[in-house]
Write an enzyme that holds these catalytic residues in place. Structure first.
Site, PDB file in Angstrom:
ATOM      1  N   ASP A  33      49.742  47.109  48.277  1.00 28.54           N
ATOM      2  CA  ASP A  33      48.438  46.927  47.632  1.00 28.54           C
ATOM      3  C   ASP A  33      48.627  46.007  46.415  1.00 28.54           C
ATOM      4  OD1 ASP A  33      45.731  47.497  47.071  1.00 28.54           O
ATOM      5  OD2 ASP A  33      46.243  49.255  45.850  1.00 28.54           O
ATOM      6  N   HIS A  34      47.705  45.102  46.188  1.00 29.37           N
ATOM      7  CA  HIS A  34      47.738  44.189  45.027  1.00 29.37           C
ATOM      8  C   HIS A  34      49.118  43.605  44.761  1.00 29.37           C
ATOM      9  CE1 HIS A  34      43.593  44.863  43.800  1.00 29.37           C
ATOM     10  NE2 HIS A  34      43.796  46.141  44.080  1.00 29.37           N
ATOM     11  N   ASP A  69      46.976  39.328  45.897  1.00 28.12           N
ATOM     12  CA  ASP A  69      45.826  39.314  44.989  1.00 28.12           C
ATOM     13  C   ASP A  69      45.865  38.056  44.120  1.00 28.12           C
ATOM     14  OD1 ASP A  69      43.909  39.635  43.067  1.00 28.12           O
ATOM     15  OD2 ASP A  69      44.424  41.705  42.565  1.00 28.12           O
ATOM     16  N   GLU A 100      41.878  38.942  48.196  1.00 26.83           N
ATOM     17  CA  GLU A 100      40.652  39.330  47.448  1.00 26.83           C
ATOM     18  C   GLU A 100      39.893  38.085  47.031  1.00 26.83           C
ATOM     19  OE1 GLU A 100      41.163  42.491  44.611  1.00 26.83           O
ATOM     20  OE2 GLU A 100      39.811  41.524  43.159  1.00 26.83           O
ATOM     21  N   GLY A 158      39.955  52.830  39.020  1.00 20.47           N
ATOM     22  CA  GLY A 158      39.989  53.868  37.980  1.00 20.47           C
ATOM     23  C   GLY A 158      38.725  54.697  37.974  1.00 20.47           C
ATOM     24  N   HIS A 180      37.654  48.140  47.405  1.00 17.09           N
ATOM     25  CA  HIS A 180      38.582  48.692  46.414  1.00 17.09           C
ATOM     26  C   HIS A 180      37.780  49.541  45.431  1.00 17.09           C
ATOM     27  CE1 HIS A 180      42.426  46.284  46.922  1.00 17.09           C
ATOM     28  NE2 HIS A 180      41.635  45.840  47.883  1.00 17.09           N
ATOM     29  N   GLY A 181      38.500  50.362  44.650  1.00  7.38           N
ATOM     30  CA  GLY A 181      37.817  51.148  43.618  1.00  7.38           C
ATOM     31  C   GLY A 181      36.998  52.284  44.197  1.00  7.38           C
ATOM     32  N   THR A 216      37.491  55.556  44.092  1.00  3.33           N
ATOM     33  CA  THR A 216      37.381  56.804  43.311  1.00  3.33           C
ATOM     34  C   THR A 216      36.055  56.879  42.560  1.00  3.33           C
ATOM     35  OG1 THR A 216      39.759  56.997  43.026  1.00  3.33           O
ATOM     36  CG2 THR A 216      38.386  58.100  41.358  1.00  3.33           C
ATOM     37  N   ASN A 259      39.852  51.873  49.829  1.00  3.06           N
ATOM     38  CA  ASN A 259      41.033  52.230  49.027  1.00  3.06           C
ATOM     39  C   ASN A 259      40.727  53.375  48.052  1.00  3.06           C
ATOM     40  OD1 ASN A 259      42.120  49.986  50.195  1.00  3.06           O
ATOM     41  ND2 ASN A 259      42.593  48.925  48.297  1.00  3.06           N
TER      42      ASN A 259
HETATM   43  P1  13P Z   1      40.654  53.720  42.684  1.00  7.08           P
HETATM   44  O1  13P Z   1      41.835  54.006  41.802  1.00  7.08           O
HETATM   45  O2  13P Z   1      39.404  53.479  41.899  1.00  7.08           O
HETATM   46  O3  13P Z   1      40.481  54.718  43.762  1.00  7.08           O
HETATM   47  O4  13P Z   1      40.952  52.299  43.394  1.00  7.08           O
HETATM   48  C1  13P Z   1      41.900  52.226  44.400  1.00  7.08           C
HETATM   49  C2  13P Z   1      42.135  50.836  44.820  1.00  7.08           C
HETATM   50  O5  13P Z   1      41.231  50.056  44.987  1.00  7.08           O
HETATM   51  C3  13P Z   1      43.530  50.438  45.083  1.00  7.08           C
HETATM   52  O6  13P Z   1      43.645  49.068  45.283  1.00  7.08           O
END
Ligand code: 13P
Length: 294
Positions: free
Chosen positions: A82-83, A104, A134, A179, A206-207, A209, A228
């Site tokens: 990832d990234h 990335d 990305e 995050g 992504h993101g 959470t 993700n």
């Molecule tokens: P979160 O930490 O917001 O779940 O994002 C995960 C992510 O996109 C990993 O690349």
């Protein structure tokens, strides 16, 4: 079930209109918890680690463990970087046997991002591995990097980027950030829909959470094929360990290790249920039509 390629999982997801969960891991306990959830759900899984977390979990140590866990699993599992930013990190992941890498280049101009992504794509091709990249910029930071603001993905740029690079998966910025969110984001599903209509390659969110169930449903109904999740799992692992230790000072190392496995398991399972992944392992390698006839 052998370790599988990202493109194979995402192709099946596109055929049967769902999104595969891609879960960040940082140690053996998290790997075990994620695989346990996937096996119990009979769901496909992507295990991933971000370059920004390698300070805590060196790739040369954790990477082979992720590959071994995928090879041992009874469900299809892809192993993904990832990234990735540095070419040496990407090359190491490929040498270890990761089935895909993300490059990335979102901090660069479109032209530079295209050029650098093409270099990674040419390298990955030698290993038979897939590449995610990305376009636009997801907000926040995954790991040890400076937090950035969201830069919404433009449809024209997404089309040009995917055609010129030939990437296997494209991460788009539609309002999410890595995050925990301070304020609930308003996702640009309209933009996602436009991108999905114009671009042929599978799209990545992504993101994950902190998004609502409705956000996830809207994303997977409009072309997202990989989602993700990182922070939610890290937070739940930490919570389970704290819970284990609270009032139980006699807890030994193995109690704590068990709590960490449970923390990852719970987070992965919870998201797999939301993404509707129960029994989707059976769709892998089939067309939507073939699966419907099962
Ligand atoms: P979160 O930490 O917001 O779940 O994002 C995960 C992510 O996109 C990993 O690349």
């Amino acid at each position: 079930m052998p370790i599988v390629k990202l493109s194979s999982l995402l192709h099946s997801a596109a055929e049967s209109a769902y999104a595969v969960g891609s879960f960040n891991v940082s140690n053996m306990e998290m790997v075990m918890g994620a695989v346990q959830a996937a096996e119990e759900m009979n769901a496909p899984l992507i295990l991933q680690i971000a370059e920004g977390r390698l300070r805590y979990s060196p790739l040369a140590v954790l990477g082979p463990m992720m590959v071994a866990a995928a090879q041992e699993a009874s469900v299809p599992v892809a192993v993904h970087l990832d990234h990735g930013f540095a070419l040496e990190t990407i090359r190491l992941a490929l040498d270890i046997g990761f089935t895909s890498v993300m490059y990335d280049g979102s901090q660069y101009s479109l032209k530079e991002n295209i050029a650098k992504t093409k270099t990674v794509k040419a390298l990955a091709r030698k290993y038979g591995a897939d590449v995610e990249a990305e376009i636009g910029r997801v907000g926040g930071a995954e790991g040890d990097y400076k937090s950035v603001d969201v830069l919404l993905t433009s449809v024209d740029e997404a089309v040009r980027f995917s055609e010129e690079t030939g990437v296997d998966a494209l991460a788009v910025a539609i309002g999410t950030a890595h995050g925990n969110y301070k304020e609930q984001p308003k996702l640009r599903i309209d933009r996602l829909r436009e991108i999905a209509a114009a671009v042929r390659c599978p799209l990545v969110l992504h993101g994950g959470t902190g998004l609502t169930e409705q956000d996830f449903q809207n994303c997977l109904a409009n072309g997202i094929r990989k989602i993700n999740i990182a922070t939610a799992s890290y937070d739940n692992v930490a919570r389970k360990i704290k819970e284990q230790l609270t009032g139980k000072p006699e807890s030994n190392y193995f109690d704590i290790s068990h709590a960490a496995v449970a923390g990852a398991y719970e987070s992965v399972k919870k998201h797999m249920i939301i993404f509707g992944l129960k029994d989707k392992a059976d769709t892998v390698g089939l067309t939507g039509e073939q699966y419907a006839k099962l």
